[in-house]
Design a protein around this motif. Sequence first.
Motif: not given
Length: 330
Positions: A1-28
């Motif tokens: 990557m081009s950005q300067n990062r310190t060596d101990d930087h840990v990437d965070a991955i945000s997982v965006v999930v749009p949910c409409h009536n998904e109470e059954q799917s979410l646990p899976l």
Amino acid sequence: MSQNRTDDHVDAISVVVPCHNEEQSLPLLFEEFERVAAELAPARVEFVLVDDGSADATSEVGRRLAASWPGSQVLTFSRNFGKEAAIFAGLQHAKGDYVALMDADLQDPPALLPEMYRIIREEDVESVATRRKDRAGEPPVRSAFARLFYRMINRMSETELVDGARDYRLMSRKFVDAVLSLGESNRFTKGLFSWVGFKTHWLEYANVERSAGSSQWSFFSLARYAISGITAFSTTPLVVASVVGLVLCLVAVLALVFIIVRWAVAGDPVSGWPSLACMIIFIGGVQLLFLGVLGQYLANVYGESKHRPIYVLDDCYTSAEGEGDEGGRG
Ligand code: UDP
Ligand code: MG
């Protein structure tokens, strides 16, 4: 990557999930992520679940599941604002270095994510997008209309849409910020992703059936989605309207000349009201049709001019921040 990062930087991955009536799917979904997160390590996964006005216990189930993932959020809308609004809210709230967007129903296999993460880091791309190889398991009529839609919009619009492209994507921070900078209320996300540009790597995978629950799309809601996509990214229908109007005027002038000449030369009385009636109805129809097209664009302008917020939050839950124990979870 081009950005300067310190060596101990840990990437965070945000997982965006749009949910409409998904109470059954979410646990899976979360069950699947237990495995995927290990493959993504040392990168840290945090969720942004967006409950898009569900009638079931999606928010409660989401909070319970997200609690063990530090830095995760559950946004609850005050009503159903649609998937596009949910995606926007999710992207706005995502804080990660990378942001993944996926459906709750496992039709966007989380198992692909490690591969996508590898590609976005190793290759010179700002997003890794996915498309389905086939439309297996989909009603044939729906597939036919979907194909027609992609052919039409790609002819009409400068913004290219890939047939079979899913919303499932891993994006860099730069890419997400660009998408967020587009402030329109009528959000056709597939088009916005393409409009912002940047290099994108396309991954293909076989179609997967929904894990639980049922699809929220009816044929008519898909048709509305297609029309809003076309009017948001192309003004070609307006040009077509003008051209057809022009051609009809020319035809009328030519016909008039023909009738006058025939009357002068042959002395024919002008007769034939049925053909006249047909013409009036035809031209009336064409006018109404294109007034409708015009109205569609006017409606878009009206919608945008109100500057309403794209969604209204009812509640926002954040699980305990994971600053202290980055990389691991409870
Ligand atoms: N979705 C949403 N709001 C809606 C409809 C759907 O957030 O009004 C979400 C849904 O929960 C799912 C994703 O959008 O995570 C895709 O929906 P669905 O599976 O119904 O669509 P399909 O896969 O059939 O295209
Ligand atoms: Mg689905």
